[in-house]
Structures are given as C-alpha cells and as structure tokens.
Design an enzyme around this catalytic site. Structure first.
Site, short mmCIF file in Angstrom:
data_model
loop_
_atom_site.label_atom_id
_atom_site.label_comp_id
_atom_site.label_asym_id
_atom_site.label_seq_id
_atom_site.Cartn_x
_atom_site.Cartn_y
_atom_site.Cartn_z
N HIS A 196 11.66 -30.49 -25.16
CA HIS A 196 11.34 -31.33 -24.01
C HIS A 196 9.94 -31.07 -23.46
CE1 HIS A 196 15.49 -32.78 -23.82
NE2 HIS A 196 15.78 -31.56 -24.26
N LYS A 245 7.27 -9.15 -18.73
CA LYS A 245 6.69 -7.86 -19.13
C LYS A 245 5.36 -8.09 -19.85
CE LYS A 245 8.50 -5.77 -17.10
NZ LYS A 245 9.62 -5.94 -16.27
N LYS A 278 3.97 -2.13 -7.09
CA LYS A 278 5.37 -1.97 -7.51
C LYS A 278 6.35 -2.55 -6.51
CE LYS A 278 8.60 0.70 -9.89
NZ LYS A 278 8.85 -0.30 -10.91
N GLU A 292 12.54 -12.24 -18.85
CA GLU A 292 12.12 -10.87 -18.56
C GLU A 292 11.09 -10.39 -19.58
OE1 GLU A 292 12.19 -8.92 -16.23
OE2 GLU A 292 11.85 -6.95 -17.10
N ASN A 352 0.58 -0.28 6.22
CA ASN A 352 1.08 -1.12 5.13
C ASN A 352 1.70 -2.34 5.80
OD1 ASN A 352 2.15 -2.12 2.77
ND2 ASN A 352 3.87 -0.70 2.71
N GLY A 353 1.25 -3.54 5.43
CA GLY A 353 1.78 -4.74 6.08
C GLY A 353 0.64 -5.66 6.47
N GLU A 394 2.64 -9.14 -17.37
CA GLU A 394 2.26 -8.10 -16.41
C GLU A 394 1.35 -7.05 -17.00
OE1 GLU A 394 5.55 -6.78 -13.35
OE2 GLU A 394 6.37 -6.83 -15.37
N TRP A 454 -3.60 -1.79 -1.43
CA TRP A 454 -3.49 -3.06 -2.14
C TRP A 454 -4.04 -4.09 -1.15
CZ3 TRP A 454 -1.08 -7.86 -1.77
CH2 TRP A 454 -0.98 -8.58 -2.96
N CYS A 502 0.85 -1.17 0.00
CA CYS A 502 0.00 0.00 0.00
C CYS A 502 0.90 1.23 0.00
CB CYS A 502 -0.86 0.02 1.25
SG CYS A 502 -1.85 -1.47 1.45
N ARG A 548 1.41 1.83 -6.03
CA ARG A 548 1.62 0.81 -5.00
C ARG A 548 0.37 0.01 -4.68
NH1 ARG A 548 6.45 1.98 -1.86
NH2 ARG A 548 5.60 0.63 -0.27
C1 F6R Z 1 8.36 -6.56 -12.69
C2 F6R Z 1 8.80 -5.99 -11.45
C3 F6R Z 1 8.96 -6.91 -10.31
C4 F6R Z 1 10.14 -6.45 -9.42
C5 F6R Z 1 10.18 -7.29 -8.14
C6 F6R Z 1 11.36 -6.95 -7.29
O1 F6R Z 1 8.23 -5.62 -13.71
O2 F6R Z 1 8.99 -4.81 -11.32
O3 F6R Z 1 9.13 -8.22 -10.71
O4 F6R Z 1 11.33 -6.58 -10.12
O5 F6R Z 1 8.98 -7.06 -7.44
O6 F6R Z 1 11.37 -5.60 -6.96
P1 F6R Z 1 12.67 -4.90 -6.42
O7 F6R Z 1 13.64 -4.81 -7.54
O8 F6R Z 1 12.21 -3.55 -5.96
O9 F6R Z 1 13.18 -5.75 -5.31
#
Ligand code: F6R
Length: 616
Positions: free
Chosen positions: A512, A493, A611, A489, A103-104, A496, A77, A2, A27
């Site tokens: 496989h 993307k 995020k 990666e 938050n938590g 997501e 969140w 959050c 967030r």
């Molecule tokens: C994907 C993304 C997440 C972060 C992950 C770790 O686009 O942003 O997979 O990479 O949540 O976040 P950090 O780097 O802040 O530890």
C-alpha cells in the site's frame, strides 16, 4: 532529561559529583557543570563547560576545592538556550547568593525574566533556569530560609520542575524540590553524608537507603539527614527504603558499551524477572506488588495499555497477551495521545502503563487522566519506588537491573515477560486459565531466557552484515502479527543508535505504499519466524526480491525454505508462539549495535536523545 546531583558530607564534593555525573551523563550531554561550597560558606566555586563531561573533567583538574564538602552538579539536555559554557548549569543570582541546577521547563520564564529585569536583576544566560536563582535570591535576602525560598519560588513557576539549590549564606545545606512530572529526585542516606540525584544510578554507589521526592515536596538536606515539607510548608514524612539493586550493575565491566552489556545481560534479567513473578511447582503467578489492584482484577472487562517509544512497543505485545490469555478486549495507545483524548474509561477498565523509568512525563500525565476517570491502574516498571508506581494501584516490577544505554534493550524484553505474567494473572482472575494450561504457559516462559542466550551467541554474523550494509541510508523492517511491534522496535533501535532511516511496517501494508521505495539499493529486514505468519511474510520477501531489493530474514532455526529465499538469514531458537517476540527482538538489537559501531556512532550517547524524557 537533564541529570542533577547534590552532595553534602565530609568528603570533598567535587570528585563525588563528577563520579555521579558519569552515572547521569546518559540523560543529557550538551554541557556539564558543578558548584561547590566550603562548610563555613564563603564563595561558591562554579565550573562548567559546553559539551561532554570530559570537557568539565579537564577544567576541574586545575581546581583545588578539597575543602568544599557541599556541592551540586548538572549534565544538560538543552531546552532553553543553545548548548554553551554560559548556558550550562549551575546558574547563580546576580549577587551570587543562590546557585541552582534544574531539570524541566519554566514555562512562564519570559514573563518572570521581564519582571525581574524591571526590578534590576541582570541575566547572563539565555536559560529559563536562571530565573529560579533570581527569584530565590530576593527571598533569601529578605531573611527566608533556603527551603522557604525554594518552596515559594516553586509556587511562581509554571510547568514541571526538579530543582536543587544552595547558598553561601546557608552553608552545609542543599534544598531540593519536585513540581509535577519533570523527573524524580532520589535522596540517598549515607553515613555522615547525603547524596541526591535524578536517578538511582548516581546514588547507589554510595548508599542503598533512599527516599523519593513526590510532586509538590521540598526537602532540606544536611549531611545528617533531610526534612521535608509540602507546597504549603507543612512538614511531611517521606519513607526511606532499602533498594536491592547491585551497584556493580551500574558498571560497564568487560564490555565496550553499556548497550552491548545490557543486550548480553538479557538472559539473566529475564530469568530474574520471570522467577520473581511466577513459580513452576506448584504453577503460580505471584505479581507481589499488585496491591489493591489484585482484588479488582476479576471485574475487569477492558484493558488499555499505554507507553512511549520502546515501552509502547512492549505494550503492543502485551495487548495480545491479555486478549489471548485473559480473553479481555485490549487496546493500546501512545501515552502522549491518550492524555489529550479525554478517553472513555468505564469503572471496570484497567489501564496498564509501561515505563521502565517510571518517570516519563507523558506516561505520568496519561496516568493522571486515567486516575481522574476512575480507572484501575497497574504499571510495569523497572525502577523501585518510581513515580508511576506511586500513582498506579499496583505494579509489576521487571528485574532488569540498571539500564544505562540510552537505547533500551533489556528493559524491553523484561517488560514483555512482565506483561505475560500480568496477562496470566488476569486469565486466572477471570477463570479462563485451568491448572494444566497455566503449567504449560509458565513452562513456556521459563524456557525463554535460555533461548535468548542462544540467540546472543554469534556476534560475528552482525559484524559481517554491518560490514556489508553499513552504507545503507534507508531500511524497512517488516513484521506481521506479534512480529509487527518487533519490527517497530527494531527500526527504532536502528534509527536511535546508527542514524539509519529505518521504518517498521506491518508487512501487509507494504503493497500500500512502501513497495515504491524498493530498488536494488534498498535493504529490508523481514521478521519471518515460524509464528510470525511466516507464509505471508514469505510472499513479502518475494515481492521485495522481484524488484531487486535485498532482504535479511530473521528466521526460526532450520527454516531451509526462507534460507534459500533471502539474501541473508539470522536464525533464532524456537519458543512458544506468544513468546517469540522476546527472542525475535535480539537480532535487530545486535544488528543496530554492529551498524552503529561500523558507522562510527556513539552507541551509548546517541545525538539529541536522553534516556528519560521528562519534558514535553
Ligand atoms: C528507546 C527508548 C525510549 C523509551 C521511552 C519511554 O530505546 O528507550 O523510546 O522507551 O522514552 O521510556 P520509559 O520506558 O522510561 O517510560
């Protein structure tokens, strides 16, 4: 996950909080709310709405709170209790004596709730947060200061929390606590005002003088400053530092989405990062924030890299750098697995954590495990002063600026550059890199921003591909060697932001199992650049095509052979083999973005995501 914000000052609090919530909305966006209070106390006015911030904004239009100069705000969140007006924060105790945002997760909230109910407290929401307000109320009523009430309440909560609270009985004060790794609280020192928030993005528009709350610390904030205590109530000093991030980087500027802005910023972010870590004449690697880790690098005989999500993919690439440039055996682990594995780490092991936010709970917990095992730790981080940087012995900072898009882009590519610099530094410490090779490697690195700039040139390619393939529901992204993490990666993307089911695969695995999926409706992206074991991936492309599948290939400029073979090709400029992943990442960033737009998805606020993942 959050976003939390607080303001005490001389201006009306509501607009300040609302503006900060815009900066924090990435967030969480299940609901949003604010509570404001006038300087001489009275009644706390709470406004909260389910859904995105726009709903709260509309509700606030009807509120006249211009005299209220203290307030707290929250963007949610959801964890405990479905998204709704009632479950939205802030939450208040029955008599309205305490108002809380959080938050938590209060892991023992069910027991606490039952106990409080038995004592006569009435709950209105389904959240764990409301228990905090009720617990604090009892203490405030018994004459405790708000600071003490929060500190004592924290000692009764299980789990990790970041909490802000205020009370009409003690106006002009906000209290804040951090317990464990549920996310940071940044305190901004302004002129006649203090602003505190879950992250820098919400503080920087008002001040660059900031302090970070550490685990166990509780703060009492008035408009003239803050005082801090530890969990036992003893005063502690928390240093105030100046942050050198341009607040303008928090704005979208000419771009429709933060994600596109951040993708396009990569040449500059890479250049800033690289220039801060290496110089060409004379060729040197600086890594100025390695601190006490620096002197111990020569004795390192094993490296374990950890991270989550995108940062884990960067770590996978970093592993190869460390093996090739420093000759040290290296392995990679998902931080959420590592922390439960009781890992064997000798005295000469180095744990490298990658976390752009520096606040991801699993990374922090994994770092605690590494600390308990006595390992040397270096962290790669984009956030000055974040929690990971306080736990590690040394930090290699990326200079990506603020990243606001939920899908990480520029923090990924700059983390790869930082890992390369760290690997060079290790190579030097181990006596493995001579001056000639160092010069060459640094030159390779400094050419990357320009190559990324050229890879970003033609958005039209991606718009056309998205027009053609936007109905695809499944996608395989294949890569070998260093292109395997690039494939992972790229698939992440795509999942997501465009909600296409995408899987990144080591191309050698295709036969496989995944090959069974291929039919004429199936789309595959193959990372087939010169240094990605191209001849092998060419066979994969042929195997997909032999089964009628369609292939988009990411190739090095001028590769006529693959151009003839694949259905479509995306060209990227050539760079040194080890650094190719940085440039090869760009096409999937842009394709995912174009697909998301074409499919009508909310690029900057993809569903269910946040995020910074500060809850387990
Ligand atoms: C994907 C993304 C997440 C972060 C992950 C770790 O686009 O942003 O997979 O990479 O949540 O976040 P950090 O780097 O802040 O530890």
């Amino acid at each position: 996950m959050c976003g939390i914000v607080g303001y005490v000052g001389t201006e009306p609090a509501a607009p300040v909080l609302l503006s900060a919530l815009h900066d924090l909305e990435y967030r969480g966006y299940d609901s949003a709310g604010i509570a404001v209070l006038e300087p001489d106390g009275g009644v706390v006015s709470i406004t909260k709405r389910e859904g995105k911030l726009a709903n709260l904004e509309a509700a606030l239009n009807a509120l006249d709170a211009s005299a209220a100069t203290t307030g707290i705000g929250h963007t949610r969140w959801a964890t405990h209790g479905r998204p709704s007006d009632i479950n939205a924060h802030p939450h208040r105790s029955c008599a309205g004596e305490v108002v809380v945002i959080h938050n938590g997760i209060v892991e023992n909230y069910a027991e606490l709730r039952a106990r409080l109910r038995a004592e006569g407290h009435e709950f209105v929401s389904e959240t764990d947060t409301e228990t905090i307000a009720h617990l604090m109320e009892g203490l405030v009523k018994s004459g405790r200061s708000l600071l003490d009430a929060l500190r004592i309440t924290c000692s009764q909560l299980e789990g990790s929390q970041a909490i802000l609270a205020m009370s009409p009985t003690q106006p002009g004060i906000i209290v804040a606590a951090r317990v464990g790794n549920a996310g940071g609280i940044v305190l901004g020192y302004g002129k006649d005002e203090m602003v505190l928030a879950s992250d820098l993005a919400a503080v920087l528009p008002r001040t660059r003088q900031v302090a970070f709350l550490a685990d166990g610390q509780v703060a009492e904030i008035t408009k003239t400053g803050a005082r801090y205590v530890n969990e036992h109530g003893s005063p502690v000093d928390v240093p105030v530092r100046e942050i050198d991030i341009d607040p303008a980087s928090a704005l979208k500027g000419q771009y429709p989405h933060f994600m596109l802005k951040e993708i396009m910023e990569q040449p500059e972010s890479l250049s800033d990062t690289i220039q801060s870590l290496v110089s060409q004449e004379p060729p040197e690697v600086h890594c100025a924030d390695l601190g006490p880790a620096e002197a111990r690098l020569a004795s390192i005989d094993r490296v374990v890299l950890i991270g989550m999500g995108t940062s884990l993919h960067a770590a996978m690439i970093g592993r190869r750098f460390i093996e090739e440039l420093a000759g040290i055996p290296a392995e990679v682990d998902n931080a959420s697995e590592f922390r439960y594995r009781d890992p064997i780490l000798g005295p000469n092991a180095l744990v490298v954590s990658v976390s752009q936010s520096g606040e991801t709970v699993d990374v922090l917990e994994a770092m605690n495990v590494a600390r308990a095992a006595g390992a040397l730790q270096v962290t790669i981080c984009n956030t000055q002063g974040a929690q990971t940087t306080r736990v590690a012995h040394g930090t290699v900072y990326t200079r990506a600026g603020l990243e606001r898009g939920v899908a990480s882009t520029k923090c990924f590519t700059t983390a790869i550059a930082a890992l390369y610099a760290l690997a060079l530094r290790l190579g030097l410490a181990k006596g493995r890199l001579g001056p000639g090779e160092l010069r060459e490697r640094i030159q390779d690195l400094t050419r990357v921003p320009d190559a990324v700039g050229r890879a970003l040139d033609d958005m039209g390619v991606y718009t056309r591909l998205a027009d053609q393939y936007h109905e695809a529901e499944h996608l395989l992204v294949l890569g070998r060697g260093l292109a395997f993490p690039v494939a992972l990666e790229g698939a992440l993307k795509m999942k997501e932001i465009s909600y296409v089911h995408a899987e990144g695969y080591a191309a050698g695995e295709m036969k496989h199992g995944p090959i069974a999926l291929i039919d004429p409706s199936f789309l595959t992206v193959a990372i087939a650049t010169t240094h990605a074991l191209r001849s092998k991936i060419v066979s994969n492309i042929e195997q997909v095509q032999a089964r009628g599948g369609r292939v988009i290939a990411v190739i090095t400029e001028g590769d006529a052979h693959v151009t003839r073979l694949a259905d479509q090709c995306i060209e990227i400029p050539a760079v040194a083999p080890l650094l190719e992943p940085i440039v090869a990442t760009v096409p999937m960033q842009l394709l995912s973005y174009a697909m998301a737009l074409r499919r009508g998805c909310d690029v900057d606020q993809p569903r269910n995501l946040a995020k910074t993942v500060t809850v387990e």
